[in-house]
Motif scaffolding. Structure first.
Motif, PDB file in Angstrom:
ATOM      1  N   ARG A 149      -0.292   0.001  16.971  1.00  0.00           N
ATOM      2  CA  ARG A 149      -0.519   0.341  18.270  1.00  0.00           C
ATOM      3  C   ARG A 149      -0.751   0.933  19.088  1.00  0.00           C
ATOM      4  NH1 ARG A 149       4.206  -3.887  19.125  1.00  0.00           N
ATOM      5  NH2 ARG A 149       3.656  -5.679  19.039  1.00  0.00           N
ATOM      6  N   ALA A 150      -0.284   2.171  18.320  1.00  0.00           N
ATOM      7  CA  ALA A 150      -0.159   3.378  17.969  1.00  0.00           C
ATOM      8  C   ALA A 150      -1.555   3.751  17.963  1.00  0.00           C
ATOM      9  CB  ALA A 150       1.242   4.430  18.194  1.00  0.00           C
ATOM     10  N   VAL A 151      -2.379   3.538  17.327  1.00  0.00           N
ATOM     11  CA  VAL A 151      -3.762   3.744  16.494  1.00  0.00           C
ATOM     12  C   VAL A 151      -4.528   3.062  17.476  1.00  0.00           C
ATOM     13  CG1 VAL A 151      -4.784   3.479  14.388  1.00  0.00           C
ATOM     14  CG2 VAL A 151      -3.051   4.468  13.786  1.00  0.00           C
ATOM     15  N   LEU A 152      -4.264   2.274  17.590  1.00  0.00           N
ATOM     16  CA  LEU A 152      -5.095   1.461  18.653  1.00  0.00           C
ATOM     17  C   LEU A 152      -5.120   2.148  20.352  1.00  0.00           C
ATOM     18  CD1 LEU A 152      -7.013  -1.623  18.979  1.00  0.00           C
ATOM     19  CD2 LEU A 152      -4.593  -2.489  19.547  1.00  0.00           C
ATOM     20  N   LEU A 153      -4.346   2.203  20.697  1.00  0.00           N
ATOM     21  CA  LEU A 153      -4.308   2.945  22.025  1.00  0.00           C
ATOM     22  C   LEU A 153      -5.068   4.626  22.102  1.00  0.00           C
ATOM     23  CD1 LEU A 153      -0.901   3.081  22.934  1.00  0.00           C
ATOM     24  CD2 LEU A 153      -2.668   1.856  24.033  1.00  0.00           C
ATOM     25  N   ARG A 154      -4.903   5.075  20.398  1.00  0.00           N
ATOM     26  CA  ARG A 154      -5.649   6.268  20.269  1.00  0.00           C
ATOM     27  C   ARG A 154      -6.685   6.335  19.554  1.00  0.00           C
ATOM     28  NH1 ARG A 154      -0.325   6.861  20.514  1.00  0.00           N
ATOM     29  NH2 ARG A 154       1.420   7.987  21.889  1.00  0.00           N
ATOM     30  N   VAL A 155      -7.646   5.211  19.542  1.00  0.00           N
ATOM     31  CA  VAL A 155      -8.466   5.807  19.069  1.00  0.00           C
ATOM     32  C   VAL A 155      -9.644   6.078  18.944  1.00  0.00           C
ATOM     33  CG1 VAL A 155      -9.935   2.932  20.046  1.00  0.00           C
ATOM     34  CG2 VAL A 155      -9.870   3.792  17.492  1.00  0.00           C
ATOM     35  N   LYS A 156      -9.791   5.799  20.112  1.00  0.00           N
ATOM     36  CA  LYS A 156     -11.169   6.505  21.201  1.00  0.00           C
ATOM     37  C   LYS A 156     -11.130   8.610  20.381  1.00  0.00           C
ATOM     38  CE  LYS A 156      -8.479   7.691  25.431  1.00  0.00           C
ATOM     39  NZ  LYS A 156      -8.110   7.016  27.554  1.00  0.00           N
ATOM     40  N   TYR A 157     -10.073   8.627  19.883  1.00  0.00           N
ATOM     41  CA  TYR A 157      -9.727  10.384  19.770  1.00  0.00           C
ATOM     42  C   TYR A 157     -10.252  10.147  18.209  1.00  0.00           C
ATOM     43  CZ  TYR A 157      -7.338  10.722  24.338  1.00  0.00           C
ATOM     44  OH  TYR A 157      -6.966  10.462  25.591  1.00  0.00           O
ATOM     45  N   ASN A 158     -10.140   9.170  17.320  1.00  0.00           N
ATOM     46  CA  ASN A 158     -10.179   9.402  15.956  1.00  0.00           C
ATOM     47  C   ASN A 158     -11.808   8.708  15.691  1.00  0.00           C
ATOM     48  OD1 ASN A 158     -10.512   8.738  13.152  1.00  0.00           O
ATOM     49  ND2 ASN A 158      -8.640   7.627  13.358  1.00  0.00           N
ATOM     50  N   THR A 159     -12.500  10.152  15.346  1.00  0.00           N
ATOM     51  CA  THR A 159     -14.546  10.091  15.332  1.00  0.00           C
ATOM     52  C   THR A 159     -14.505  10.100  13.806  1.00  0.00           C
ATOM     53  OG1 THR A 159     -14.035  12.395  15.354  1.00  0.00           O
ATOM     54  CG2 THR A 159     -14.285  10.847  17.334  1.00  0.00           C
ATOM     55  N   GLY A 160     -13.743   9.175  12.948  1.00  0.00           N
ATOM     56  CA  GLY A 160     -13.624   8.888  11.464  1.00  0.00           C
ATOM     57  C   GLY A 160     -14.066   7.954  11.196  1.00  0.00           C
ATOM     58  N   GLY A 161     -14.321   7.818  10.378  1.00  0.00           N
ATOM     59  CA  GLY A 161     -14.407   6.016   9.514  1.00  0.00           C
ATOM     60  C   GLY A 161     -13.623   5.242  10.168  1.00  0.00           C
ATOM     61  N   PHE A 162     -12.515   5.774   9.888  1.00  0.00           N
ATOM     62  CA  PHE A 162     -11.293   4.662   9.939  1.00  0.00           C
ATOM     63  C   PHE A 162     -10.518   4.410  12.001  1.00  0.00           C
ATOM     64  CE2 PHE A 162      -6.833   3.558  11.072  1.00  0.00           C
ATOM     65  CZ  PHE A 162      -6.569   2.850  10.253  1.00  0.00           C
ATOM     66  N   GLY A 163     -11.005   5.350  12.532  1.00  0.00           N
ATOM     67  CA  GLY A 163     -11.294   4.497  13.990  1.00  0.00           C
ATOM     68  C   GLY A 163     -12.223   4.315  14.288  1.00  0.00           C
ATOM     69  N   GLN A 164     -13.482   4.668  13.624  1.00  0.00           N
ATOM     70  CA  GLN A 164     -14.683   2.898  13.952  1.00  0.00           C
ATOM     71  C   GLN A 164     -14.862   2.359  13.649  1.00  0.00           C
ATOM     72  OE1 GLN A 164     -18.447   4.554  15.978  1.00  0.00           O
ATOM     73  NE2 GLN A 164     -16.649   6.246  16.260  1.00  0.00           N
TER      74      GLN A 164
ATOM     75  N   VAL B 201      -6.005  -7.626  16.366  1.00  0.00           N
ATOM     76  CA  VAL B 201      -7.131  -6.603  15.872  1.00  0.00           C
ATOM     77  C   VAL B 201      -5.118  -5.323  15.345  1.00  0.00           C
ATOM     78  CG1 VAL B 201      -7.716  -4.051  17.140  1.00  0.00           C
ATOM     79  CG2 VAL B 201      -8.182  -6.318  17.430  1.00  0.00           C
ATOM     80  N   VAL B 202      -4.384  -4.983  16.180  1.00  0.00           N
ATOM     81  CA  VAL B 202      -3.145  -4.424  16.035  1.00  0.00           C
ATOM     82  C   VAL B 202      -2.158  -5.307  14.316  1.00  0.00           C
ATOM     83  CG1 VAL B 202      -0.857  -4.601  16.240  1.00  0.00           C
ATOM     84  CG2 VAL B 202      -2.210  -4.530  18.013  1.00  0.00           C
ATOM     85  N   VAL B 203      -2.589  -6.625  14.158  1.00  0.00           N
ATOM     86  CA  VAL B 203      -1.700  -7.027  12.797  1.00  0.00           C
ATOM     87  C   VAL B 203      -2.988  -6.349  11.604  1.00  0.00           C
ATOM     88  CG1 VAL B 203      -1.338  -9.320  11.104  1.00  0.00           C
ATOM     89  CG2 VAL B 203      -0.663  -8.755  13.797  1.00  0.00           C
ATOM     90  N   ALA B 204      -4.021  -5.782  11.996  1.00  0.00           N
ATOM     91  CA  ALA B 204      -5.304  -6.043  10.898  1.00  0.00           C
ATOM     92  C   ALA B 204      -4.671  -4.679  11.135  1.00  0.00           C
ATOM     93  CB  ALA B 204      -6.109  -6.443  11.366  1.00  0.00           C
ATOM     94  N   ILE B 205      -4.370  -3.831  11.662  1.00  0.00           N
ATOM     95  CA  ILE B 205      -4.806  -2.473  11.318  1.00  0.00           C
ATOM     96  C   ILE B 205      -3.600  -2.043  10.070  1.00  0.00           C
ATOM     97  CG2 ILE B 205      -3.813   0.035  12.567  1.00  0.00           C
ATOM     98  CD1 ILE B 205      -5.556  -1.205  14.864  1.00  0.00           C
ATOM     99  N   ALA B 206      -2.153  -2.772  10.943  1.00  0.00           N
ATOM    100  CA  ALA B 206      -0.386  -2.682  10.396  1.00  0.00           C
ATOM    101  C   ALA B 206      -1.335  -3.133   9.189  1.00  0.00           C
ATOM    102  CB  ALA B 206       0.653  -3.937  10.795  1.00  0.00           C
ATOM    103  N   ASN B 207      -2.331  -3.946   8.496  1.00  0.00           N
ATOM    104  CA  ASN B 207      -2.542  -4.214   6.763  1.00  0.00           C
ATOM    105  C   ASN B 207      -3.271  -3.245   6.372  1.00  0.00           C
ATOM    106  OD1 ASN B 207      -4.107  -5.582   4.543  1.00  0.00           O
ATOM    107  ND2 ASN B 207      -3.476  -7.491   5.312  1.00  0.00           N
ATOM    108  N   LYS B 208      -3.886  -3.004   6.824  1.00  0.00           N
ATOM    109  CA  LYS B 208      -4.749  -2.063   6.535  1.00  0.00           C
ATOM    110  C   LYS B 208      -3.936  -0.658   6.489  1.00  0.00           C
ATOM    111  CE  LYS B 208      -9.128  -0.084   6.301  1.00  0.00           C
ATOM    112  NZ  LYS B 208     -10.095  -0.773   5.423  1.00  0.00           N
ATOM    113  N   LEU B 209      -3.103  -0.452   7.060  1.00  0.00           N
ATOM    114  CA  LEU B 209      -2.467   1.296   6.831  1.00  0.00           C
ATOM    115  C   LEU B 209      -0.738   0.864   5.863  1.00  0.00           C
ATOM    116  CD1 LEU B 209      -1.045   2.336  10.967  1.00  0.00           C
ATOM    117  CD2 LEU B 209      -2.740   3.219   9.687  1.00  0.00           C
TER     118      LEU B 209
END
Length: 354
Positions: A293-308, A322-330
């Protein structure tokens, strides 16, 4: 002599299963074709003295309270020790249930090549895990206490905004204000609850600071904290749960163990996927979900491939998916960092071909 007979029998032992208890331990040794060679009941000291006289053997234990300590001691004696989750032992238990039958089922299950085992935790992992469990219990108790205070005040017509900070600011004045028409008994009780709340805050802060110090000192935790969404709590909880990740062959297995993958019920060549399986370590999964959830809130500050990748996913899928998919990725990234021994590399954007 009896010792010589035990050694002769032990030479033909294929596996040993030990059913753990608080004060008594039941041991069953199997030979060729799962023939029972030994059935013995011991106290803890008797068991360790007996196994110390056995040649190196394959010993299975059911994962649970005390299994990591006993597994460590048996491993120091030269035995090959494997911890098995209780749900994987159950299919090998025959007829009724007693301690010897459980030990026999463990001895049979431990020999299976495709069995899934639990990694024996080190003393440091157990310490970190204990700190997380105590902190989690205190946080739950604090929430229950706050809700109880709100309920008492609501019965007297007093309400506050949802966040705990509002109740914390106004509760002392409510207790001291005699015009609130609260009975002396209730004011006395609220004062005790207010003191309990303050003590909980002190304890939670102390344990959180200790966990943060571990996150700064431990090399594995420092590498994990380079990953987006991994703070001191998530990194230390991950290290406490899986260490260097050697128990898993790949990141997908770790994500499946955490339960951040779809539950599957496929048959006849038809795949059926449902919601999250929610298996494995509930606490660590919750921590990873918070990190996602923290990653999703700050995604606009991440300009790398993961953020995109997160940004594109958020445009086409519902929020919770989306949150669960990010957790899977993490989870997969964390396993890769722990198992490889390398630092997390920030993924750069690939230039688009003209």
């Amino acid at each position: 002599s009896a010792i010589q007979m035990r050694r002769i029998i032990a030479m033909h032992i294929a596996s040993i299963g030990i059913d753990l208890g608080k004060t008594t331990f039941h041991l069953v040794a199997l030979g060729e074709r799962n023939k029972i060679l030994l059935r013995r009941k011991f106290s803890r000291s008797q068991l360790l003295a007996y196994t110390a006289n056995l040649p190196s053997s394959l010993i299975g234990l059911e994962a649970g309270s005390g299994s990591h300590f006993l597994g460590t001691v048996l491993r120091e004696q030269g035995h090959q020790v494997r911890l098995i989750p209780a749900q994987y032992v159950k299919p090998y238990r025959k007829t009724n249930k007693n301690d010897f039958i459980d030990a026999e089922a463990i001895a049979e299950a431990v020999t299976k090549q495709n069995m899934r085992f639990v990694q024996i935790k080190s003393q440091e992992q157990l310490d970190i895990q204990a700190m997380h469990r105590v902190r989690d219990r205190l946080v739950q108790r604090r929430t229950a206490l706050i809700n109880e205070i709100r309920g008492f005040l609501l019965d007297r017509g007093l309400t506050f905004a949802a966040r705990p900070i509002h109740l914390r600011k106004n509760l002392p004045s409510v207790i001291e204000d005699a015009e609130q028409k609260l009975s002396p008994r209730l004011r006395w009780l609220l004062d005790r609850m207010w003191q309990e709340w303050n003590q909980m805050e002190v304890d939670i802060k102390a344990i959180t600071e200790a966990i943060e110090r571990i996150g700064n000192e431990n090399a594995l935790c420092r590498r994990l904290r380079q990953i987006p969404g991994f703070g001191p709590l998530v990194s230390t909880a991950t290290v406490a749960a899986i260490g260097n990740g050697a128990a898993f062959r790949r990141g997908r297995d770790f994500a499946a163990w955490l339960g951040v993958v779809p539950r599957q019920y496929s048959t006849g060549g038809k795949q059926k996927l449902f919601g999250m399986s929610k298996r494995g370590n509930t606490y660590l999964r919750r921590m990873l979900i918070h990190g996602a959830r923290a990653v999703l809130l700050r995604v606009k500050y991440n300009t790398g491939g993961f953020g995109q990748w997160v940004h594109r996913l958020a445009q086409r899928a519902p929020h919770n998916k989306v949150v669960v998919a990010i957790a899977n990725k993490l989870a997969r990234i964390a396993w890769a960092v722990l198992s490889s021994g390398h630092d997390y590399q920030h993924q750069r954007l690939q230039p688009v071909a003209a």
